[in-house]
Design a protein around this motif. Structure first.
Motif, mmCIF file in Angstrom:
data_model
loop_
_atom_site.group_PDB
_atom_site.id
_atom_site.type_symbol
_atom_site.label_atom_id
_atom_site.label_comp_id
_atom_site.label_asym_id
_atom_site.label_seq_id
_atom_site.Cartn_x
_atom_site.Cartn_y
_atom_site.Cartn_z
ATOM 1 N N SER A 81 11.011 -2.950 -5.261
ATOM 2 C CA SER A 81 9.661 -2.517 -4.896
ATOM 3 C C SER A 81 8.757 -3.690 -4.525
ATOM 4 N N MET A 85 3.438 2.695 -1.188
ATOM 5 C CA MET A 85 3.129 2.927 -2.592
ATOM 6 C C MET A 85 3.837 4.154 -3.164
ATOM 7 N N ARG A 102 7.486 3.121 -3.869
ATOM 8 C CA ARG A 102 7.547 2.170 -4.974
ATOM 9 C C ARG A 102 7.317 2.865 -6.312
ATOM 10 N N THR A 103 6.406 3.833 -6.330
ATOM 11 C CA THR A 103 6.161 4.580 -7.572
ATOM 12 C C THR A 103 7.380 5.384 -7.982
ATOM 13 N N VAL A 109 9.476 4.741 -11.516
ATOM 14 C CA VAL A 109 9.550 5.817 -12.513
ATOM 15 C C VAL A 109 10.994 6.252 -12.733
ATOM 16 N N LEU A 124 6.138 -1.539 -13.218
ATOM 17 C CA LEU A 124 5.217 -0.431 -12.921
ATOM 18 C C LEU A 124 3.769 -0.862 -13.094
ATOM 19 N N LEU A 165 2.817 -2.699 -10.143
ATOM 20 C CA LEU A 165 2.588 -1.746 -9.059
ATOM 21 C C LEU A 165 1.198 -1.115 -9.169
ATOM 22 N N ALA A 166 0.750 -0.819 -10.379
ATOM 23 C CA ALA A 166 -0.585 -0.232 -10.559
ATOM 24 C C ALA A 166 -1.666 -1.225 -10.145
#
Length: 474
Positions: free
Chosen positions: A302, A310, A313-314, A318, A359, A362-363
Motif C-alpha cells: 500500500s 485510498m 489501500r484500505t 484490513v 493502517l 494509511l489514516a
C-alpha cells in the motif's frame, strides 16, 4: 559252475542284512523323535537326552507337588528384581491433556528357589509357558504409579512371555544374566500400552524441548522385601526397538534413574524414566511464520499505491489484519490455555502491530490528502482575487473568510505538537510519509526478526545445556 550257484544266495543274504539295518535305523529315529519332540534342536555338540522330564510334568511338579505358595516372598532377605524396558513405539504427545502414549515391553527378572527344576532332568534347558501359569506364581506386583492409563495388549491373547531357567542360562540378544548354579532364574516380559504425564512448558513454543516421565515400582512391597533395580548387565536398560517417528516431536534422550521414595509404610524403590522430546518446528514455520511474512509484505504494498488509491489501500490493510487474526486464532485453538506468553504469541502480536501501524499510516496519509484537496477546492486564489474588488474591504472579507479557520486549527494542534520533530513530521506531505514508511517499516521488521530469533534460540540452547543434552542434535 559252482560260482554261479553261490551268487544268488549271497545276494539274498545281503538283501536281508540291508532290510534289517533299515528297520533298526527307523526304530532309532522314531525313538529319538519321541524323546526330542519337546526338546531344543539337537546338535552334534550336545548329546541326545533320553528318559527326560517334559515341560507339563515339570510345571505340575513345581506348582502342585512341592507345596508352592505364590503369596510367600521367595527370599526373606528381599528379592532383587531386574527391570528393563524396550520402547516399541510412541504414538502421540498431546499438549491439551499434557500426556503421551506409547507401547513398551516390560522385562522383569528375579530368583525364586522354589522353581528350581535342574534336578528333574528336563528335556528343555528352559521353560516357556503362557500367562495362565504366571497367575499361579509369585510376582512383585509392579506398576506405573503415575500413569493415566495402562493395559496389557491382548491381540488376540494377552501378550505375556514367561520363561523359567534351571541354572541361569544366558538369554542371547535380549537380556544378559549372570550364571546361577543352584537357583532357578525366573523371567517374563509383557507388551503394555501406557499413557503417562508430561511436564509441558510452552514458553519457547515452537522452539521448545519437552519432558515426559514414567515411574515404575512395586505396589505392595517396600525395598526391604523387593529391591527394584535397572538391569545392571544391560548398557541401556531403557532402549528403543525401532526408530521413533512422530509428526511433531523427535525423541532425543532417554534417561533411566532409581529413586528411593519415602511412604508411611516404608521406603520404596522407584524406577524413573525421563523421555526428552524436541519439537519439529518446520511445520509451524510453514503454517504460521511463512504466511505471516507474506501477509506483512502484502501490507507494505500500500505504500507504493499512492494517495489516489485510498479505497484499495484500505481494503488491503484490513484484509491483512483479518487474515492475521484468523491465523493466530487457528494456532491457539490447538494449544492449551496457559497464563504465560509463548514465543509464537510474541511473534503474532508484533506482526499484528506492524499491520495495525500500516493502517495507522494509511489514516494519517488519508487525512492529510483530504485536507490538501479541501484546501485546493476552497482556495482558488486567482479566481477569488479576480472576483473580489481590489479594495481594503474586499481583502478583509477574503481574509476573514479563509484565514480564520486555519488560525483556530493551528491553535488546537499547537498544544499537542510541542516538539520540533512532531511539527516537522506533521508538515510532511503524504507522498513523503509513504516514502519514509516504505523504508522504515521493513527496517524495523528486520531488526525485530534478528532480536526475536536470537533471543529464543539462545533460550533453547540454555535449556538444552540445563538438561545436559547434546547441542549438535538441536
Amino acid at each position: 559252475m559252482r560260482k554261479s550257484r553261490n551268487t544268488p544266495s549271497r545276494f539274498f543274504i545281503f538283501s536281508i542284512i540291508l532290510l534289517f539295518q533299515f528297520i533298526r535305523c527307523a526304530v532309532i529315529i522314531d525313538s529319538d523323535y519321541n524323546v526330542s519332540s519337546d526338546d531344543d534342536p539337537v546338535t552334534e555338540a550336545s548329546p541326545r537326552k533320553r528318559n527326560c522330564t517334559r515341560q507339563p510334568a515339570i510345571i505340575d511338579k513345581l506348582l502342585n507337588g512341592t507345596g508352592y505358595n505364590k503369596f510367600r516372598i521367595p527370599n526373606d532377605d528381599g528379592v532383587p528384581v531386574q527391570v528393563e524396558f524396550w520402547v516399541q513405539a510412541i504414538t502421540s504427545i498431546n499438549e491439551i491433556t499434557n500426556d503421551f502414549e506409547m507401547d513398551i515391553y516390560i522385562n522383569e527378572m528375579w530368583l525364586d528357589p522354589a522353581l528350581k527344576f535342574e534336578h528333574l532332568n528336563p528335556c528343555k534347558q528352559n521353560l516357556s509357558v503362557s500367562h495362565q501359569v504366571l497367575e499361579r506364581l509369585w510376582t512383585p506386583n509392579s506398576c506405573f504409579i503415575n500413569s493415566k492409563f495402562a493395559e496389557i495388549h491382548d491381540s488376540p491373547f494377552k501378550n505375556v512371555f514367561l520363561m523359567i531357567y534351571p541354572n541361569g542360562t544366558v538369554w542371547v540378544n535380549y537380556v544378559r544374566m549372570t550364571n546361577l548354579r543352584s537357583l532357578s532364574q525366573f523371567c517374563f516380559f509383557q507388551r503394555v500400552n501406557v499413557k503417562g504425564p508430561c511436564d509441558l512448558s510452552l514458553e519457547l513454543f515452537p522452539l521448545d524441548i519437552q519432558e515426559c516421565h514414567l515411574i515404575y515400582e512395586s505396589f505392595n512391597y517396600n525395598n526391604q522385601e523387593v529391591r527394584m533395580r535397572w538391569n545392571e548387565k544391560s548398557p541401556e536398560p531403557v532402549s528403543v526397538t525401532n526408530k521413533i517417528r512422530l509428526p511433531d516431536f523427535e525423541l532425543i534422550k532417554i534417561e533411566p534413574t532409581r529413586v528411593s521414595a519415602p511412604y508411611p509404610a516404608g521406603m520404596w524403590d522407584e524406577l524413573h524414566v525421563k523421555l526428552v522430546f524436541e519439537r519439529r518446528y518446520i511445520w509451524y514455520f510453514m503454517q504460521a511464520y511463512l504466511p505471516t511474512y507474506l501477509t506483512i509484505f502484502i501490507s507494505w504494498i500500500s505504500f507504493s499505491l499512492g494517495t489516489k488509491a485510498m479505497p484499495a489501500r484500505t481494503m488491503l490493510g484490513v484484509n491483512a489484519l483479518l487474515a492475521m487474526i484468523f491465523q493466530f486464532g487457528n494456532i491457539m485453538r490447538n494449544l492449551p490455555r496457559v497464563s504465560y506468553v509463548k514465543a509464537i504469541d510474541v511473534w503474532m502480536l508484533v506482526s499484528m502491530t506492524f499491520i495495525f501501524l500500516s493502517l495507522l499510516e494509511l489514516a494519517i496519509v488519508g487525512y492529510k490528502t483530504k485536507n490538501e484537496e479541501g484546501a485546493k477546492k476552497k482556495c482558488p486564489h486567482k479566481k477569488l482575487i479576480d472576483n473580489f474588488e481590489a479594495s481594503p474591504a474586499g481583502l478583509c472579507r477574503y481574509e476573514k473568510r479563509f484565514m480564520l479557520p486555519v488560525e483556530r486549527r493551528s491553535a488546537r494542534w499547537g498544544g499537542i505538537m510541542r516538539f520540533q520533530f512532531l511539527q516537522d513530521f506533521w508538515n510532511w506531505s503524504p507522498e513523503k510519509i509513504d516514502r519514509v514508511s516504505a523504508i522504515l517499516f521493513p527496517a524495523c521488521f528486520a531488526i525485530f526478526n534478528i532480536v526475536y530469533w536470537s533471543y529464543y534460540y539462545n533460550k533453547k540452547l540454555e535449556k538444552a545445556a540445563a538438561m545436559k543434552l547434546n547441542e549438535d542434535r538441536l
